[in-house]
Design an enzyme around this catalytic site. Structure first.
Site, PDB file in Angstrom:
ATOM      1  CE1 TYR A  41      -3.719  -2.139  -0.130  1.00 35.29           C
ATOM      2  CE2 TYR A  41      -4.356  -1.330   2.023  1.00 35.29           C
ATOM      3  CZ  TYR A  41      -4.641  -2.065   0.897  1.00 35.29           C
ATOM      4  OH  TYR A  41      -5.839  -2.711   0.805  1.00 35.29           O
ATOM      5  CB  CYS A  73      -3.017  -1.060   7.360  1.00 39.64           C
ATOM      6  SG  CYS A  73      -2.079  -0.406   5.971  1.00 39.64           S
ATOM      7  CB  THR A  75      -0.053   2.605   4.536  1.00 36.53           C
ATOM      8  OG1 THR A  75       1.192   2.107   5.020  1.00 36.53           O
ATOM      9  CG2 THR A  75       0.179   3.385   3.266  1.00 36.53           C
ATOM     10  CB  CYS A 183       4.990  -0.233   8.653  1.00 37.51           C
ATOM     11  SG  CYS A 183       4.411  -1.555   7.560  1.00 37.51           S
ATOM     12  CB  THR A 184       0.837  -3.380  11.246  1.00 35.66           C
ATOM     13  OG1 THR A 184       0.401  -3.435   9.875  1.00 35.66           O
ATOM     14  CG2 THR A 184       0.074  -2.308  11.988  1.00 35.66           C
ATOM     15  CG  HIS A 185       3.980  -5.654   6.748  1.00 33.45           C
ATOM     16  ND1 HIS A 185       2.809  -4.978   6.512  1.00 33.45           N
ATOM     17  CD2 HIS A 185       3.961  -6.734   5.922  1.00 33.45           C
ATOM     18  CE1 HIS A 185       2.122  -5.620   5.569  1.00 33.45           C
ATOM     19  NE2 HIS A 185       2.795  -6.688   5.204  1.00 33.45           N
TER      20      HIS A 185
HETATM   21  N1  DGL Z   1       1.110  -2.907   7.149  1.00 36.21           N
HETATM   22  C1  DGL Z   1       0.946  -1.664   6.540  1.00 36.21           C
HETATM   23  C2  DGL Z   1       1.193  -0.477   7.412  1.00 36.21           C
HETATM   24  O1  DGL Z   1       1.046  -0.590   8.615  1.00 36.21           O
HETATM   25  C3  DGL Z   1       1.108  -1.458   5.071  1.00 36.21           C
HETATM   26  C4  DGL Z   1       2.254  -2.036   4.351  1.00 36.21           C
HETATM   27  C5  DGL Z   1       2.133  -1.811   2.861  1.00 36.21           C
HETATM   28  O2  DGL Z   1       1.244  -2.439   2.270  1.00 36.21           O
HETATM   29  O3  DGL Z   1       2.887  -1.010   2.310  1.00 36.21           O
HETATM   30  O4  DGL Z   1       1.517   0.578   6.974  1.00 36.21           O
END
Ligand code: DGL
Length: 263
Positions: A41, A73, A75, A183-185
């Site tokens: 995203y 997320c 983003t 970012c949650t990742h």
């Molecule tokens: N996990 C997401 C976040 O917290 C988005 C990562 C992505 O799709 O770029 O921003």
């Protein structure tokens, strides 16, 4: 309020939030929705991001009769929350990078925000920084590559630690003592990120705070949920593009009982 909690992300990042929610409210059913067809995203145009997320989430909320939506997320949260709240009558919880606690915690008053390119550029983030971290120097690092490395890890693929080293290299040799995983990742790569930063550092994310907010909503709005504490909630996941075997195994390890490829 008997329907599941719908947790949403572009990919596997929202699992870092789901873990906190599931451990605080184990009896509650959770549907994890991820839009892997449009990942990452962080590089999407703003209007595409808003329209796609609002349509997908609204549709699933209705299909599942969900009781709460968690946009896990950062983003998406920087853009879609107002429109989503307009469209839905259930509570919508967003994620905010932990800028305020980081600014309070930092001894050197020099912090870094590690997030997606979209998140670091948005007015939403700039406003948070000026409101809560006015007294701090804030280094911004936006990386979609780190998002994809977290996806690789969830798919049980080999990950190259040197790539992570390059992404966090600007932090090394500075007096930055606190890094926000915005970012949650990124909490899913917490150990790898910590290894690549040379000085002692605190890594902060918002998972725990989001779970506390969700718990307060579930408790306030449905006292009867407390009666179910002894039973275990059902975990299901839905996604917009086929997933590979490695990710299926990871999701099974999280306790997901049903995986659904959405049309
Ligand atoms: N996990 C997401 C976040 O917290 C988005 C990562 C992505 O799709 O770029 O921003």
């Amino acid at each position: 309020m008997s329907g599941p909690i719908l947790i949403f992300d572009s990919g596997i990042g929202g699992l870092s939030v789901l873990e906190h929610i599931h451990s605080k409210i184990p009896a509650k059913d959770i549907f994890y929705l991820f839009d892997n067809a449009r990942l990452p995203y962080g590089n999407l145009a703003e209007q595409d991001l808003i329209d796609g997320c609002v349509a997908l989430i609204t549709h699933q909320v209705k299909a599942l009769n969900a009781s709460v939506v968690v946009v896990a997320c950062n983003t998406a949260s920087t853009l879609v929350l107002p429109k989503l709240r307009e469209n839905l009558s259930i509570p919508v919880v967003g994620v905010v990078p932990a800028i305020k606690p980081a600014a309070q915690l930092s001894m050197t008053k020099h912090i870094a925000l590690l997030a997606t390119p979209g998140t670091v550029e948005r007015a939403y983030t700039k406003e948070l920084i000026s409101e809560f971290a006015g007294g701090c120097k804030v280094m911004l690092i936006g990386s979609s590559e780190l998002v994809m490395i977290a996806e690789d890890k969830a798919e049980r693929k080999h990950i190259d630690i040197n790539k992570i080293k390059q992404i966090v290299a600007p932090i090394n040799g500075t007096d930055i003592d606190t890094v926000i995983l915005g970012c949650t990742h990124f909490p899913l790569l917490q150990q790898e990120i910590a290894t690549c930063i040379e000085q002692p550092i605190t890594l902060l994310d918002s998972g725990e705070a989001i779970a506390a907010r969700v718990l307060s909503l579930v408790n306030i709005e449905n006292g009867s949920d407390r009666k179910r504490v002894s039973s275990k909630g059902l975990l299901e996941a839905g996604y917009t593009k086929d997933i590979d075997k490695g990710l299926e195994i990871t999701l099974a390890n999280y306790g997901f009982k049903r995986l659904l490829r959405l049309p």
